[in-house]
Design a protein around this motif. Structure first.
Motif, PDB file in Angstrom:
ATOM      1  N   ARG A  82       0.885  -1.247   0.103  1.00  0.00           N
ATOM      2  CA  ARG A  82      -0.008   0.064   0.007  1.00  0.00           C
ATOM      3  C   ARG A  82       0.762   1.184   0.047  1.00  0.00           C
ATOM      4  N   ASP A 104       0.741   4.106  -2.894  1.00  0.00           N
ATOM      5  CA  ASP A 104       0.468   5.426  -2.274  1.00  0.00           C
ATOM      6  C   ASP A 104       1.532   6.472  -2.703  1.00  0.00           C
ATOM      7  N   GLY A 130      -3.940   3.775  -7.234  1.00  0.00           N
ATOM      8  CA  GLY A 130      -4.541   3.584  -6.398  1.00  0.00           C
ATOM      9  C   GLY A 130      -4.791   2.048  -5.972  1.00  0.00           C
TER      10      GLY A 130
END
Length: 77
Positions: free
Chosen positions: A18, A22, A28
């Motif tokens: 993630r 990010d 995304g």
């Protein structure tokens, strides 16, 4: 030191993935954690414009992902 549980290993690995996604304005993500079913674990969303927003107008594609983590000692660098 005891080995972390499978849940902790997956949480750490998903957190690292993630964080990488990010850091990119054109990406995304949507992941399901601790998912043991035979199906995709989520998607990485790709957007066209680095200066755009992450919305339908700027949407380019999605990449379905199957994520597997192993308990191993890794060194990076």
């Amino acid at each position: 030191m005891s080995m972390p549980s499978n849940n902790k290993i997956e949480d750490r690995a998903l957190g690292a993935l993630r964080n990488i996604i990010d850091d990119h304005a054109t990406m995304g993500h949507e992941f399901r954690s601790m998912d043991k079913e035979i199906r995709w674990d989520g998607n990485i969303w790709i957007y066209k414009d680095i200066n755009g927003t992450q919305d339908k107008r700027n949407y380019d594609d999605k990449v379905p992902v199957q994520i597997n983590f192993n308990n191993c000692e890794c060194s990076w660098g």
